[in-house]
Design an enzyme around this catalytic site. Structure first.
Site: not given
Ligand code: NAP
Length: 260
Positions: A29, A105, A157, A170, A172, A174, A203
């Site tokens: 989303s 994801n 991550s 977090y 642990a 990842k 990101i």
């Molecule tokens: P984000 O913008 O916070 O989006 C998180 C997504 O996960 C949203 O679609 C959210 O749904 C969904 N979500 C969270 N809890 C959930 C649950 N219990 N059940 C179903 N869906 C759930 O995060 P992002 O930055 O795009 O990160 C995406 C992935 O990349 C994550 O695994 C994060 O750890 C990893 N990551 C991100 C970064 C970064 O810099 N952004 C860096 C390294 C790794 P809702 O919209 O309904 O809440």
């Protein structure tokens, strides 16, 4: 005299590499997951995304994909709840009849130094980021084994590799994903299934933009490329891994050189 045909394809003749494939993207989303969903749909995949609470944003992503001529649907399913995941995958199979690609994801942070962290903050992060991956993967793995094709990509991550201050939960979760990725890759390699992990650095999504400005600036100062990554830079790596039939069990860093 020989007239050479110009080497140009009409738009209708473009071959979309994921035509006929079905992709499931958890947490599609917002942020990285939403961009992955759009890139996979643009490349021909039929896409299913789930979300926990952002139904409006998930609908917008589906609408955007449809406007571009793609196919997608969104489903409310909490990845922490096995029954929700089961119903989501059941819906995908009912609509599309198969599953070829799973992008794990969905993820959250609940940052606190270890001494201040509650057991609830520990468990929530482990449940959403790691235990959910058992649930989604066990729902799709038999289909992939039967069809002798599958692509599983886990969004880990940099923090799972390097550790992160205030992020024992977090980190642990990842790091756990990386062990899961390599072990499942070993078990499924002979069946046409590849399992890989992507380790993004920082990101530009809501997760990172929510950080205090001074923390963000200090992170950017440490990144050799001196900028945050963009969601399409992660999504393009997902597409690359889907197309790569001889890469499995790997962790691919998308981090501007921050961790090598
Ligand atoms: P984000 O913008 O916070 O989006 C998180 C997504 O996960 C949203 O679609 C959210 O749904 C969904 N979500 C969270 N809890 C959930 C649950 N219990 N059940 C179903 N869906 C759930 O995060 P992002 O930055 O795009 O990160 C995406 C992935 O990349 C994550 O695994 C994060 O750890 C990893 N990551 C991100 C970064 C970064 O810099 N952004 C860096 C390294 C790794 P809702 O919209 O309904 O809440």
């Amino acid at each position: 005299m020989v007239h050479l045909q110009p080497n140009v394809l009409e738009p209708a003749e473009y071959v979309k590499p994921l035509e006929g494939k079905v992709a499931v993207v958890t947490g599609g989303s917002r942020g990285i997951g939403a961009e992955i969903a759009k890139v996979l749909a643009r490349n021909g995949a039929l896409v299913a995304i789930n979300y926990q609470s952002s139904s409006g944003k998930a609908d917008d992503i589906v609408h955007e994909i449809e406007q571009e001529g793609g196919t997608a649907f969104a489903f409310k399913a909490d990845v922490m709840v096995a029954d929700n995941v089961h119903k989501f995958i059941e819906e995908v199979l009912e609509r599309y009849g198969q599953i070829d690609i799973l992008i794990n994801n969905a993820g959250i942070t609940r940052d606190k130094t270890f001494r201040k962290m509650s057991i609830e903050e520990w468990e929530e992060v482990i449940n959403v980021n790691l235990n959910s991956v058992f649930k989604t993967t066990s729902e799709v793995i038999n289909h992939m084994l039967e069809q002798k094709y599958g692509r599983i990509i886990n969004i880990s991550s940099i923090i799972g590799q390097s550790g992160g201050f205030g992020q024992t939960n977090y980190s642990a979760s990842k790091a756990g994903l990386l062990g899961f990725t390599k072990s499942l890759a070993l078990e499924t390699a002979k069946n046409g299934i590849t399992v890989n992990a992507i380790c993004p650095g920082f990101i530009e999504t809501e997760m990172v933009l929510a950080m205090p400005e001074n923390v963000k600036e200090s992170i950017i100062a440490k990144v050799p490329m001196r900028r945050l990554g963009q969601t399409d830079e992660v999504a393009d790596t997902v597409l690359f891994l889907i197309k790569s039939s001889y890469i499995t069990g790997q962790e691919i860093n998308v981090n501007g050189g921050l961790y090598m």
